[in-house]
Enzyme design. Structure first.
Site, PDB file in Angstrom:
ATOM      1  CG  ASP A   1       1.803  37.387 -10.175  1.00  0.00           C
ATOM      2  OD1 ASP A   1       1.614  36.163 -10.269  1.00  0.00           O
ATOM      3  OD2 ASP A   1       1.245  38.096  -9.310  1.00  0.00           O
TER       4      ASP A   1
ATOM      5  CD  GLU B   1       5.091  38.393  -7.800  1.00  0.00           C
ATOM      6  OE1 GLU B   1       4.856  37.179  -7.656  1.00  0.00           O
ATOM      7  OE2 GLU B   1       4.693  39.262  -6.995  1.00  0.00           O
TER       8      GLU B   1
ATOM      9  CE  LYS C   1       1.246  28.378  -5.549  1.00  0.00           C
ATOM     10  NZ  LYS C   1       0.256  28.925  -6.498  1.00  0.00           N
TER      11      LYS C   1
ATOM     12  CE  LYS D   1       6.770  34.506  -4.927  1.00  0.00           C
ATOM     13  NZ  LYS D   1       5.739  33.513  -4.565  1.00  0.00           N
TER      14      LYS D   1
ATOM     15  NE  ARG E   1      -3.127   1.071  -0.477  1.00  0.00           N
ATOM     16  CZ  ARG E   1      -3.436   1.304  -1.736  1.00  0.00           C
ATOM     17  NH1 ARG E   1      -2.925   2.356  -2.366  1.00  0.00           N
ATOM     18  NH2 ARG E   1      -4.225   0.478  -2.387  1.00  0.00           N
TER      19      ARG E   1
END
Length: 332
Positions: free
Chosen positions: A217, A195, A131, A163, A96
């Site tokens: 962005d 950014e 992420k 940023k 599993r």
């Protein structure tokens, strides 16, 4: 702070087995040997084959594990990914966890390949982001590479990405430019990315010496195209924000160098397990069942056990991705 030597395989096995597999210990003979296969149930891209194999080896070094199709390989339904041979109890304890790694990482690689294919002949590169699932970043970023994408920074320690929250600290562009020059002098090999939320910032950033990449962005294709047109020196451009399979080709057509897609590693679907069954026989029956979140197992004769497991990819019908076939035979 340096990255810890966290071992996600050891952590996953400890989480799943805990103080011991009560079911296997009580219902599976210690000397019973078995062989198994993990088989693709539909078209996919392999990733995590090494991790899945290591799960078996870490739990029981005596298990013979063979990777038949390695990471980056295109799979058709019925293709064997991994074969294992060894003690049945060890295989049952590890399967599993091995499948959890394999299914998830194959899903990331398959989705990445879809994005890579979607941009066609445009030279833009598909990038991942930070992420990722805590503790699984290295594995998930390796899956992106297996799918044909490239890795953005691994963490805060290996690249600079300034940023809007960072820029807000500076009173003006001049003080920010001074800081960039200082960083370039002290750490000449560190990649610097900034950014930009609009074209006005892009025009300012291309004038600052030392910037390697400008991140565009949430800009429209028209804005990205205009930004690329004012490129100076060797500055690269990265598009980010709202990238989907439907619009990635239009973004790539603007001439941007990189396209970062957060969904590669965070937009995965819940894994679904189908019932495990075997042909009944007149032999003594041995059965166990669990809650619906886990497979139901019925061992009738150690004749054959088939496990079919599936997971869903975005914008697709929930596929039946992998299956494990365990054939047990008593030692002479």
């Amino acid at each position: 702070m340096k990255p810890d030597r966290y071992n996600p395989i050891a952590a996953a096995l400890k989480e799943d087995i805990g103080t011991g597999d009560i079911t296997t210990e009580f219902f599976v003979p210690d000397s019973l040997h078995a062989s198994g296969r993990i088989v693709a149930r539909e078209k996919a891209i392999v990733a995590g084959s090494g991790a899945a194999a290591e799960v078996f080896r870490k739990l029981d070094p005596s298990i013979d594990v063979q990777i038949i199709r390695g990471d980056g390989t295109e799979l058709a339904a019925g293709d064997v990914i991994i074969e294992v041979r060894g003690l049945a109890g060890s295989i049952l304890k590890a399967e599993r966890v091995a499948l959890n790694f394999l299914q998830r990482l194959c899903g990331i690689a398959t989705l990445t390949r879809q994005f890579v294919d979607a941009i066609g002949d445009h030279p833009a590169k598909i990038l991942d982001t930070r992420k990722t699932t805590p503790g699984l970043r290295a594995l998930e970023k390796a899956a992106v590479v297996a799918g044909g994408g490239e890795n953005h920074r691994f963490g805060l320690y290996d690249m600079v990405l300034v940023k809007d929250n960072h820029l807000a600290i500076f009173e003006g562009l001049s003080s920010f430019a001074d800081r960039v020059r200082q960083l370039r002098q002290e750490r000449p090999n560190v990649r610097i990315e900034v950014e930009a939320d609009g074209l006005e910032q892009v025009r300012a950033f291309v004038k600052i010496e030392g910037i390697d990449v400008i991140l565009l962005d949430n800009m429209t294709p028209a804005q990205i195209r205009e930004a690329v047109a004012i490129r100076e020196d060797n500055i690269k451009f990265e598009a980010s924000g709202g990238i989907t399979l439907k619009n990635v080709n239009r973004i790539a057509a603007t001439g941007v160098d990189y396209i970062s897609v957060g969904s590669l590693t965070h937009a995965w679907s819940r894994i679904n397990c189908k019932q495990i069954s075997a042909e009944p026989s007149s032999a003594a029956k041995l059965s166990c069942s669990s809650r619906s979140a886990r497979p139901t197992m019925r061992f009738w004769k150690w004749h054959e056990i088939r496990k079919r497991v599936s997971f869903s990819l975005p914008n697709s019908k929930p596929p039946d991705v992998a299956s494990a076939v365990i054939v047990g035979n008593r030692p002479p």
